[in-house]
Design a protein around this motif. Sequence first.
Motif, PDB file in Angstrom:
ATOM      1  N   LYS A 115       0.828  -1.201   0.000  1.00 58.75           N
ATOM      2  CA  LYS A 115       0.000   0.000   0.000  1.00 58.75           C
ATOM      3  C   LYS A 115       0.863   1.252   0.000  1.00 58.75           C
ATOM      4  O   LYS A 115       1.934   1.290   0.610  1.00 58.75           O
ATOM      5  CB  LYS A 115      -0.914  -0.003   1.230  1.00 58.75           C
ATOM      6  CG  LYS A 115      -1.924  -1.148   1.239  1.00 58.75           C
ATOM      7  CD  LYS A 115      -2.958  -0.991   0.136  1.00 58.75           C
ATOM      8  CE  LYS A 115      -4.011  -2.073   0.196  1.00 58.75           C
ATOM      9  NZ  LYS A 115      -4.998  -1.964  -0.866  1.00 58.75           N
ATOM     10  N   ASP A 116       0.394   2.269  -0.722  1.00 55.49           N
ATOM     11  CA  ASP A 116       1.063   3.566  -0.780  1.00 55.49           C
ATOM     12  C   ASP A 116       2.489   3.461  -1.297  1.00 55.49           C
ATOM     13  O   ASP A 116       3.349   4.257  -0.965  1.00 55.49           O
ATOM     14  CB  ASP A 116       1.082   4.233   0.605  1.00 55.49           C
ATOM     15  CG  ASP A 116      -0.319   4.411   1.156  1.00 55.49           C
ATOM     16  OD1 ASP A 116      -1.202   4.793   0.376  1.00 55.49           O
ATOM     17  OD2 ASP A 116      -0.514   4.166   2.365  1.00 55.49           O
ATOM     18  N   GLY A 117       2.734   2.424  -2.142  1.00 55.42           N
ATOM     19  CA  GLY A 117       4.039   2.312  -2.775  1.00 55.42           C
ATOM     20  C   GLY A 117       5.096   1.678  -1.907  1.00 55.42           C
ATOM     21  O   GLY A 117       6.247   1.601  -2.308  1.00 55.42           O
ATOM     22  N   ASP A 118       4.758   1.240  -0.675  1.00 54.14           N
ATOM     23  CA  ASP A 118       5.738   0.534   0.124  1.00 54.14           C
ATOM     24  C   ASP A 118       6.174  -0.718  -0.607  1.00 54.14           C
ATOM     25  O   ASP A 118       5.451  -1.276  -1.414  1.00 54.14           O
ATOM     26  CB  ASP A 118       5.145   0.148   1.484  1.00 54.14           C
ATOM     27  CG  ASP A 118       4.886   1.347   2.362  1.00 54.14           C
ATOM     28  OD1 ASP A 118       5.486   2.407   2.085  1.00 54.14           O
ATOM     29  OD2 ASP A 118       4.075   1.238   3.295  1.00 54.14           O
ATOM     30  N   ARG A 173      -0.713  -6.685  -9.493  1.00 54.06           N
ATOM     31  CA  ARG A 173      -0.600  -5.746 -10.600  1.00 54.06           C
ATOM     32  C   ARG A 173      -1.290  -4.424 -10.320  1.00 54.06           C
ATOM     33  O   ARG A 173      -0.870  -3.388 -10.848  1.00 54.06           O
ATOM     34  CB  ARG A 173      -1.143  -6.379 -11.886  1.00 54.06           C
ATOM     35  CG  ARG A 173      -0.194  -7.407 -12.487  1.00 54.06           C
ATOM     36  CD  ARG A 173      -0.745  -8.045 -13.737  1.00 54.06           C
ATOM     37  NE  ARG A 173       0.272  -8.896 -14.363  1.00 54.06           N
ATOM     38  CZ  ARG A 173       0.015  -9.790 -15.311  1.00 54.06           C
ATOM     39  NH1 ARG A 173      -1.228  -9.948 -15.746  1.00 54.06           N
ATOM     40  NH2 ARG A 173       0.986 -10.524 -15.822  1.00 54.06           N
ATOM     41  N   ILE A 174      -2.333  -4.420  -9.537  1.00 49.65           N
ATOM     42  CA  ILE A 174      -2.990  -3.151  -9.221  1.00 49.65           C
ATOM     43  C   ILE A 174      -2.060  -2.269  -8.410  1.00 49.65           C
ATOM     44  O   ILE A 174      -1.823  -1.097  -8.735  1.00 49.65           O
ATOM     45  CB  ILE A 174      -4.322  -3.395  -8.488  1.00 49.65           C
ATOM     46  CG1 ILE A 174      -5.354  -3.967  -9.470  1.00 49.65           C
ATOM     47  CG2 ILE A 174      -4.840  -2.098  -7.853  1.00 49.65           C
ATOM     48  CD1 ILE A 174      -6.702  -4.240  -8.873  1.00 49.65           C
ATOM     49  N   ALA A 175      -1.494  -2.808  -7.335  1.00 50.52           N
ATOM     50  CA  ALA A 175      -0.558  -2.030  -6.521  1.00 50.52           C
ATOM     51  C   ALA A 175       0.671  -1.634  -7.327  1.00 50.52           C
ATOM     52  O   ALA A 175       1.175  -0.507  -7.208  1.00 50.52           O
ATOM     53  CB  ALA A 175      -0.149  -2.826  -5.287  1.00 50.52           C
ATOM     54  N   ALA A 176       1.165  -2.553  -8.175  1.00 44.66           N
ATOM     55  CA  ALA A 176       2.368  -2.269  -8.956  1.00 44.66           C
ATOM     56  C   ALA A 176       2.122  -1.152  -9.967  1.00 44.66           C
ATOM     57  O   ALA A 176       2.938  -0.230 -10.109  1.00 44.66           O
ATOM     58  CB  ALA A 176       2.825  -3.541  -9.669  1.00 44.66           C
ATOM     59  N   LEU A 177       1.007  -1.209 -10.681  1.00 43.16           N
ATOM     60  CA  LEU A 177       0.714  -0.172 -11.672  1.00 43.16           C
ATOM     61  C   LEU A 177       0.548   1.196 -11.022  1.00 43.16           C
ATOM     62  O   LEU A 177       1.072   2.206 -11.518  1.00 43.16           O
ATOM     63  CB  LEU A 177      -0.547  -0.548 -12.455  1.00 43.16           C
ATOM     64  CG  LEU A 177      -0.378  -1.689 -13.470  1.00 43.16           C
ATOM     65  CD1 LEU A 177      -1.741  -2.252 -13.875  1.00 43.16           C
ATOM     66  CD2 LEU A 177       0.400  -1.220 -14.688  1.00 43.16           C
ATOM     67  N   VAL A 178      -0.162   1.243  -9.907  1.00 43.91           N
ATOM     68  CA  VAL A 178      -0.344   2.517  -9.206  1.00 43.91           C
ATOM     69  C   VAL A 178       1.004   3.061  -8.735  1.00 43.91           C
ATOM     70  O   VAL A 178       1.309   4.251  -8.903  1.00 43.91           O
ATOM     71  CB  VAL A 178      -1.316   2.336  -8.024  1.00 43.91           C
ATOM     72  CG1 VAL A 178      -1.289   3.566  -7.104  1.00 43.91           C
ATOM     73  CG2 VAL A 178      -2.736   2.107  -8.541  1.00 43.91           C
ATOM     74  N   ALA A 179       1.821   2.198  -8.155  1.00 47.62           N
ATOM     75  CA  ALA A 179       3.120   2.642  -7.640  1.00 47.62           C
ATOM     76  C   ALA A 179       4.004   3.202  -8.751  1.00 47.62           C
ATOM     77  O   ALA A 179       4.650   4.252  -8.592  1.00 47.62           O
ATOM     78  CB  ALA A 179       3.828   1.484  -6.933  1.00 47.62           C
TER      79      ALA A 179
END
Length: 477
Positions: A10-13, A371-377
């Motif tokens: 979360k939040d790019g961590d 992939r959702i967290a990765a794309l957002v980050a």
Amino acid sequence: MLVGKMNPGKDGDEVRGGETADDAPPPWEAPVAPARLDARVALPGSKSLTGRELVLSALADGVGRLRAPLHSRDTALMIDALRNLGTDITEIAGDQPFGADLSIRPADELTGSTSIACGLAGTVMRFVPAVAALALGPTAFDGDPYARKRPMRTILEALRELGADISDEGRGALPFTVHGAGRLRGGRVEIDASLSSQFVSGLLLSAPRFDEGVHIVHTGERVPSLPHIEMTLEALRERGVDADSPAPNEWRVAPGPIGARDLGIEPDLSNAAPFLAAALAVGGRVSVPHWPSSTTQVGDQLRTLLPEFGAEASLDGDVLTVTGTGTVRGVRLHVPEAGELAPTLVGLAALADGPSEITGIGHIRHHETDRIAALVAEINRLGGRARELDDGIAIEPAELHGDLWRSYADHRMATTGALIGLRVANVTVEDIESTSKTLPQFSELWHRMLGVDDPGRSEEESSTADPFGSPFSSLGL
């Protein structure tokens, strides 16, 4: 190449799924498009079809041949897995530009007492356990570090209910061992396949060899990527198997022989996504030949999805051409059946001149990476404005800048970074070699599409004949 990967939290961590090799190559410099595109790109065979047809060929009642299959890391892992269980698979000379055909001779009797490396291949970790249950002896399964995080409990518990003996120490994930008895009872089983359609396909493919076949009843709210299940049913029916869907969220396969086939593999339409999207991002046109007029591949949805962003798509005979102006408009898409296309669609949305929401893709959190967290980050790393939704991603227009785009050892993350790099200078993509999972020729084909030199090829290689038999031709760049 990466041994493990960096996984986004979360939040790019960042959460490490493994260590990075000391000799990892430097990031790949994504080329910026020097002009509007006018290109034609031929692509190798479908990953999804190659994996399914390899399993069916290994269980068939005679020798089969696959023409123009995909040659990639996932294919190699599947071939090794089936060979370890006793299947004879040999390469034979063909007339295809991307590698040899495959001859598959089924084993007289499948044998375990072996181990299988799954890598990050969902098809191997979810399709082969049922085959191993039909073998005699134990078969140990394991994979890359992140593969141990991918959900497996559903199919392992389903196989147990159908009569398999599987030990996993309660993990519901890799590593595990299938103790094959040479046969499997089969029958009716209820599962929740909400996380992956591969749980269903993994049972259906081997079901003709079960004593009672199989009748699968899905108990969850929905199944992602339903076209992949239809692909499996169609592949079974083409081999003479009685396979159908008697009711919504139910699938049935009767016991019986699996016919041997000599068949050609369609090109991978999902691998076409970043190339076709490039025409929209940069302007101009990109054509992909040998596009089937009728197919069960999810990638065929590109014909209707890319026009939502402002492209024109036309199928002339067997050539699909996408034309764009270089302006990308924002979209609101709900694409539960097209999760494997989502990274490309999100990459386009990051380049759009209006806000976008792409939903119905919550299941891609459980693909090669979250992939959702990765794309957002990674979009936000480049100055974008993306945020996670419960079931997707929202993106606001923003001025992007160059930076490192991390791939998380995920082939579709890597190709999305390349797509954004067409418009944004100084984007470098970590671990472009991860594209070998489904398209080992990606870097070379990408550079050729742009009409620029591939720094990964030597002058000697560039001056010799095309090793892929001219799968690419420029149309006037």
